[in-house]
Motif scaffolding. Structure first.
Motif, PDB file in Angstrom:
ATOM      1  N   SER A   1       0.831  -1.207   0.000  1.00  0.00           N
ATOM      2  CA  SER A   1       0.000   0.000   0.000  1.00  0.00           C
ATOM      3  C   SER A   1       0.867   1.259   0.000  1.00  0.00           C
ATOM      4  N   PHE A   2       1.980   1.221   0.728  1.00  0.00           N
ATOM      5  CA  PHE A   2       2.883   2.374   0.735  1.00  0.00           C
ATOM      6  C   PHE A   2       3.484   2.588  -0.652  1.00  0.00           C
TER       7      PHE A   2
ATOM      8  N   ALA B   1       2.744   6.270  10.945  1.00  0.00           N
ATOM      9  CA  ALA B   1       3.760   5.396  11.530  1.00  0.00           C
ATOM     10  C   ALA B   1       4.673   4.799  10.463  1.00  0.00           C
ATOM     11  N   ILE B   2       4.212   4.812   9.208  1.00  0.00           N
ATOM     12  CA  ILE B   2       4.994   4.273   8.092  1.00  0.00           C
ATOM     13  C   ILE B   2       5.544   5.445   7.289  1.00  0.00           C
ATOM     14  N   TYR B   3       6.841   5.568   7.246  1.00  0.00           N
ATOM     15  CA  TYR B   3       7.465   6.679   6.525  1.00  0.00           C
ATOM     16  C   TYR B   3       8.900   6.304   6.168  1.00  0.00           C
ATOM     17  N   LEU B   4       9.477   7.086   5.269  1.00  0.00           N
ATOM     18  CA  LEU B   4      10.872   6.897   4.877  1.00  0.00           C
ATOM     19  C   LEU B   4      11.757   7.836   5.681  1.00  0.00           C
ATOM     20  N   ARG B   5      12.872   7.318   6.143  1.00  0.00           N
ATOM     21  CA  ARG B   5      13.862   8.170   6.799  1.00  0.00           C
ATOM     22  C   ARG B   5      14.597   8.989   5.744  1.00  0.00           C
TER      23      ARG B   5
ATOM     24  N   GLU C   1      16.757   7.281   3.307  1.00  0.00           N
ATOM     25  CA  GLU C   1      16.086   6.312   2.438  1.00  0.00           C
ATOM     26  C   GLU C   1      15.363   6.977   1.270  1.00  0.00           C
ATOM     27  N   ILE C   2      15.040   8.251   1.423  1.00  0.00           N
ATOM     28  CA  ILE C   2      14.198   8.929   0.433  1.00  0.00           C
ATOM     29  C   ILE C   2      14.861   8.988  -0.937  1.00  0.00           C
ATOM     30  N   GLY C   3      16.141   9.371  -0.977  1.00  0.00           N
ATOM     31  CA  GLY C   3      16.827   9.492  -2.262  1.00  0.00           C
ATOM     32  C   GLY C   3      16.877   8.179  -3.017  1.00  0.00           C
ATOM     33  N   LYS C   4      17.221   7.106  -2.317  1.00  0.00           N
ATOM     34  CA  LYS C   4      17.295   5.795  -2.956  1.00  0.00           C
ATOM     35  C   LYS C   4      15.927   5.363  -3.461  1.00  0.00           C
ATOM     36  N   PHE C   5      14.902   5.583  -2.643  1.00  0.00           N
ATOM     37  CA  PHE C   5      13.553   5.180  -3.029  1.00  0.00           C
ATOM     38  C   PHE C   5      13.076   5.969  -4.244  1.00  0.00           C
ATOM     39  N   ASN C   6      13.307   7.281  -4.243  1.00  0.00           N
ATOM     40  CA  ASN C   6      12.857   8.115  -5.354  1.00  0.00           C
ATOM     41  C   ASN C   6      13.532   7.733  -6.666  1.00  0.00           C
TER      42      ASN C   6
END
Length: 252
Positions: free
Chosen positions: A50-51, A68-72, A75-80
């Protein structure tokens, strides 16, 4: 490389439907090309699915409804870098295409989405998926493996571990393993060994080394005399441990 062969298999078998994993996105196109209903099976949690689809369809500017579910930050740069543009509709996974590009089409083209989960644990995330997806979402339950039927029972290399574990008292054994992708340094191994020796608890410790490592035996890096001092209280496993069978033991 496998898609042409798989296409021929589909033509020969002409199945009523096709269930496939997300790591083979080309299976979706093959099924659609041959008018075969396609069913996507996600083997991981509804939370992560879902995320993922939230970010795909709504973009990073829209906050995920469950804080409660989020990117640190790290982690954001890698995920994007893995995410395709929200407007994309390309289900290929070619070089130069973001790794998750194909999920855009999966989210809109599959007849069913199967999830390895159940409502009692992830109900709110499943409900949110219903809002996001054009496909019907079906929960399959936990799909737990039955270790009593596993071939590990017949594996002589691991059978001694189970026999040793069965001789311990209930909830008396500590299990130490760092998975298959992390290898402890000599210093880390020494520190863990020191702690286990002082703790006086029974333990199963899985020790692995990378293939290119010259050290191939745990005794070469364990503190001198450690194995002899802990004696029958500890079990050192080199390589793989029979985790599935161990998980049903009340002694672990």
């Amino acid at each position: 490389m496998a898609s042409p062969y798989f296409s021929n298999i589909l033509k020969t078998l002409n199945p009523d439907f096709l269930i496939y994993d997300f790591v083979v996105p080309w299976a979706l196109s093959l099924g659609l090309d041959q008018n075969i209903p396609t069913i996507q099976f996600f083997i991981f949690s509804a939370v992560s699915v879902s995320f993922l689809f939230h970010r795909l369809f709504k973009g990073p500017s829209v906050r995920f409804p469950f804080p409660a579910i989020y990117l640190r930050d790290y982690e954001i740069g890698k995920f994007n870098s893995m995410m395709p543009p929200a407007s994309s509709n390309d289900n290929r996974k070619d070089d130069g295409v973001p790794p998750l590009q194909f999920l855009i089409t999966i989210g809109h083209s599959c007849d069913l989405i199967l999830l390895k989960t159940f409502r009692e644990i992830e109900g709110k995330y499943v409900d949110y998926l219903y809002e996001l997806m054009d496909s019907k979402v079906v929960r399959l339950g936990p799909l737990l493996h039955d270790p009593t039927k596993d071939q590990e029972d017949k594996d002589e290399e691991t059978d001694h571990v189970i026999k040793w574990l069965n001789q311990r008292e209930t909830s008396s054994v500590v299990y130490i393993s760092f998975g298959s992708e992390y290898f402890l340094s000599k210093e880390e191994i020494e520190e863990i060994a020191h702690g286990l020796e002082l703790s006086k608890v029974s333990f199963i410790w899985v020790v692995r080394f990378p293939k290119e490592e010259k050290v191939t035996r745990a005794k070469e890096v364990l503190p001198k005399g450690f194995v002899e001092r802990v004696g029958e209280r500890g079990m050192i496993v080199e390589g793989w441990a029979p985790c599935k069978n161990m998980s049903i033991s009340m002694n672990l």
